[in-house]
Design a protein around this motif. Structure first.
Motif, short mmCIF file in Angstrom:
data_model
loop_
_atom_site.label_atom_id
_atom_site.label_comp_id
_atom_site.label_asym_id
_atom_site.label_seq_id
_atom_site.Cartn_x
_atom_site.Cartn_y
_atom_site.Cartn_z
N PHE A 163 7.02 0.50 -1.98
CA PHE A 163 7.99 -0.32 -2.40
C PHE A 163 9.17 0.60 -2.94
O PHE A 163 8.90 1.60 -3.67
N ALA A 164 10.06 0.67 -2.29
CA ALA A 164 11.56 1.81 -2.54
C ALA A 164 12.03 1.33 -3.87
O ALA A 164 13.26 0.72 -3.79
N ARG A 165 11.44 1.68 -5.03
CA ARG A 165 12.17 1.44 -6.15
C ARG A 165 13.22 2.39 -6.17
O ARG A 165 14.38 2.01 -6.81
N ASP A 166 13.22 3.74 -5.84
CA ASP A 166 14.42 4.68 -6.09
C ASP A 166 14.89 4.62 -4.48
O ASP A 166 14.15 5.43 -3.50
N LYS A 167 16.22 4.10 -4.23
CA LYS A 167 16.75 4.33 -2.85
C LYS A 167 16.82 5.47 -2.45
O LYS A 167 17.28 5.83 -1.03
N ALA A 168 16.87 6.48 -3.28
CA ALA A 168 17.47 7.72 -2.67
C ALA A 168 16.27 8.46 -2.15
O ALA A 168 16.50 9.58 -1.39
N VAL A 169 15.17 8.04 -2.29
CA VAL A 169 13.77 8.80 -1.84
C VAL A 169 13.73 8.39 -0.18
O VAL A 169 14.05 7.21 0.11
N ASP A 170 13.58 9.41 0.63
CA ASP A 170 13.42 9.23 1.89
C ASP A 170 12.25 8.78 2.22
O ASP A 170 11.19 9.41 2.33
N VAL A 171 11.94 7.35 2.45
CA VAL A 171 10.41 6.88 2.52
C VAL A 171 10.53 6.41 4.03
O VAL A 171 11.24 5.73 4.61
N LYS A 172 9.27 6.92 4.73
CA LYS A 172 9.03 6.31 6.18
C LYS A 172 8.03 5.09 5.98
O LYS A 172 7.09 5.06 5.27
N TYR A 173 8.45 4.18 6.79
CA TYR A 173 7.61 2.95 6.90
C TYR A 173 6.67 3.16 8.26
O TYR A 173 7.29 3.42 9.43
N TYR A 174 5.54 2.85 8.04
CA TYR A 174 4.63 2.78 9.37
C TYR A 174 3.78 1.42 9.58
O TYR A 174 3.22 0.78 8.88
N LYS A 175 3.95 1.02 11.04
CA LYS A 175 3.17 -0.26 11.23
C LYS A 175 1.77 0.30 12.10
O LYS A 175 1.90 1.14 12.55
N HIS A 176 0.70 -0.63 11.50
CA HIS A 176 -0.59 -0.22 11.86
C HIS A 176 -0.74 -1.13 13.05
O HIS A 176 -0.57 -2.20 13.49
N LYS A 177 -1.19 -0.28 14.33
CA LYS A 177 -1.60 -0.88 15.66
C LYS A 177 -3.03 -1.09 15.53
O LYS A 177 -3.83 -0.10 15.11
N GLY A 178 -3.45 -2.19 15.81
CA GLY A 178 -4.94 -2.39 15.77
C GLY A 178 -6.01 -1.93 16.93
O GLY A 178 -6.59 -2.73 17.27
N VAL A 179 -5.51 -0.66 17.22
CA VAL A 179 -6.42 -0.16 17.83
C VAL A 179 -7.34 1.00 17.21
O VAL A 179 -6.69 1.73 16.53
N TYR A 180 -8.73 1.10 17.29
CA TYR A 180 -9.55 1.62 16.40
C TYR A 180 -10.51 2.71 17.55
O TYR A 180 -10.94 2.23 18.38
N ALA A 181 -10.79 3.72 16.94
CA ALA A 181 -11.83 4.43 17.38
C ALA A 181 -12.93 4.90 16.37
O ALA A 181 -12.57 5.15 15.10
N PHE A 182 -14.08 4.20 16.53
CA PHE A 182 -15.15 4.40 15.49
C PHE A 182 -16.25 5.38 15.93
O PHE A 182 -16.70 5.40 16.93
N ARG A 183 -16.60 5.96 15.09
CA ARG A 183 -18.29 6.54 15.03
C ARG A 183 -19.11 5.13 14.94
O ARG A 183 -19.01 4.43 14.25
N LYS A 184 -20.10 5.24 15.76
CA LYS A 184 -20.90 4.12 16.06
C LYS A 184 -21.76 3.94 14.38
O LYS A 184 -21.71 2.56 14.19
N ALA A 185 -22.18 4.82 14.06
CA ALA A 185 -22.53 4.48 12.57
C ALA A 185 -21.77 3.96 11.62
O ALA A 185 -22.00 2.92 10.83
N ALA A 186 -20.57 4.36 11.52
CA ALA A 186 -19.45 3.45 10.66
C ALA A 186 -19.21 2.32 10.86
O ALA A 186 -19.02 1.06 10.29
N LEU A 187 -19.38 1.87 12.52
CA LEU A 187 -19.09 0.52 12.86
C LEU A 187 -20.13 -0.39 12.58
O LEU A 187 -20.06 -1.62 12.11
N LEU A 188 -21.52 -0.01 12.61
CA LEU A 188 -22.83 -0.83 12.21
C LEU A 188 -22.50 -0.78 10.64
O LEU A 188 -23.22 -2.12 10.39
N ASP A 189 -22.13 -0.05 9.86
CA ASP A 189 -22.05 -0.04 8.65
C ASP A 189 -21.24 -1.26 8.16
O ASP A 189 -21.33 -2.02 7.45
N PHE A 190 -20.08 -1.29 8.86
CA PHE A 190 -19.18 -2.14 8.53
C PHE A 190 -19.61 -3.66 8.87
O PHE A 190 -19.48 -4.48 8.10
N TYR A 191 -20.39 -4.03 9.74
CA TYR A 191 -20.99 -5.14 10.33
C TYR A 191 -22.05 -5.56 9.25
O TYR A 191 -22.13 -6.54 9.18
N ARG A 192 -22.68 -4.45 8.58
CA ARG A 192 -23.76 -5.12 7.71
C ARG A 192 -23.11 -5.28 6.01
O ARG A 192 -23.97 -6.01 5.28
#
Length: 242
Positions: A163-192
């Motif tokens: 949230f840009a409370r101070d308009k003088a600050v140069d803030v960049k906004y980023y959109k998340h694209k739903g493309v992921y690369a997982f380590r297999k172990a992390a993905l299986l953790d997520f599932y459990r």
């Protein structure tokens, strides 16, 4: 490393049911996405993972590879985790079924993250795009991400962050694209692991990783692509295809 791509594909999308079977330049959206992913030549194998007989037959009958989900799943990561549980792989890249304009350069950047991660500090990686349009920034359907100074994700939200409370600050906004690369172990953790409050509130599956202390490396790309969420998106995609 053995690296594969999985394309989760539901038939009954909430906002645009049957969108993956819509026509895009003479082929279905899901077939376009599958063929574009194979054409990157980045993967040892590519599969569509689906709960739909229609989508399964569309891929297999046209020479592709598809896997039928056994259980009901709430999100694409769960669907992929079930499919890769018994596969001998290191990294799995989730390409969204409704993104037929798959960009090889962006996917290659994601994969390179793991090749350089010798200490295995990264559980998964994902893409983000710098956005400047005020309406897009405010749109709750545009998921925003904020990162630390080494591009690890701090938070994802449908709200405007930061949230840009101070308009003088140069803030960049980023959109998340739903493309992921997982380590297999992390993905299986997520599932459990069970869903917690932040994921339930925002309806963003990536928050489950952050809530359980997983590290998500964000990779910037300048390729917006076209996500087909509405009939209007499909119309734009067909114009772009031509």
């Amino acid at each position: 490393m053995k690296i594969i791509s999985m394309i989760p594909a539901r038939y009954s999308a909430t906002r645009f049911p049957g969108k993956l079977m819509q026509d895009l330049g003479g082929k279905t959206v899901i077939r376009r996405t599958y063929e574009a992913t194979v054409a990157t030549n980045l993967f040892d194998d590519v599969f569509v993972v689906t709960d739909s007989d229609i989508i399964y037959k569309e891929i297999v009958n046209n020479g592709g590879k598809a896997i039928m989900s056994i259980k009901e799943h709430d999100c694409g990561s769960d669907r992929i985790a079930e499919a890769v549980a018994d596969l001998d792989i290191d990294i799995v890249v989730n390409v969204q079924g409704d993104e037929p304009f798959t960009d090889a350069g962006s996917l290659k950047k994601l994969i390179e993250v793991f090749k350089d991660d010798h200490d295995k500090t990264i559980d998964l990686a994902s893409l983000m795009v710098h956005i400047t349009d005020d309406e897009e920034i405010k749109n709750p359907n545009t998921v925003k991400v904020i990162v630390d100074n080494t591009n690890f994700a701090l938070y994802f939200s449908r709200s405007v962050i930061p949230f840009a409370r101070d308009k003088a600050v140069d803030v960049k906004y980023y959109k998340h694209k739903g493309v992921y690369a997982f380590r297999k172990a992390a993905l299986l953790d997520f599932y459990r692991l069970p869903m917690l409050a932040l994921e339930a509130s925002e309806k963003l599956e990536q928050l489950r990783y952050l809530e359980y202390g997983k590290r998500i490396k964000m990779v910037e790309t300048d390729v917006q692509g076209v996500e087909i969420d509405t009939p209007e998106d499909l119309e734009r995609a067909n114009k772009l295809w031509k």
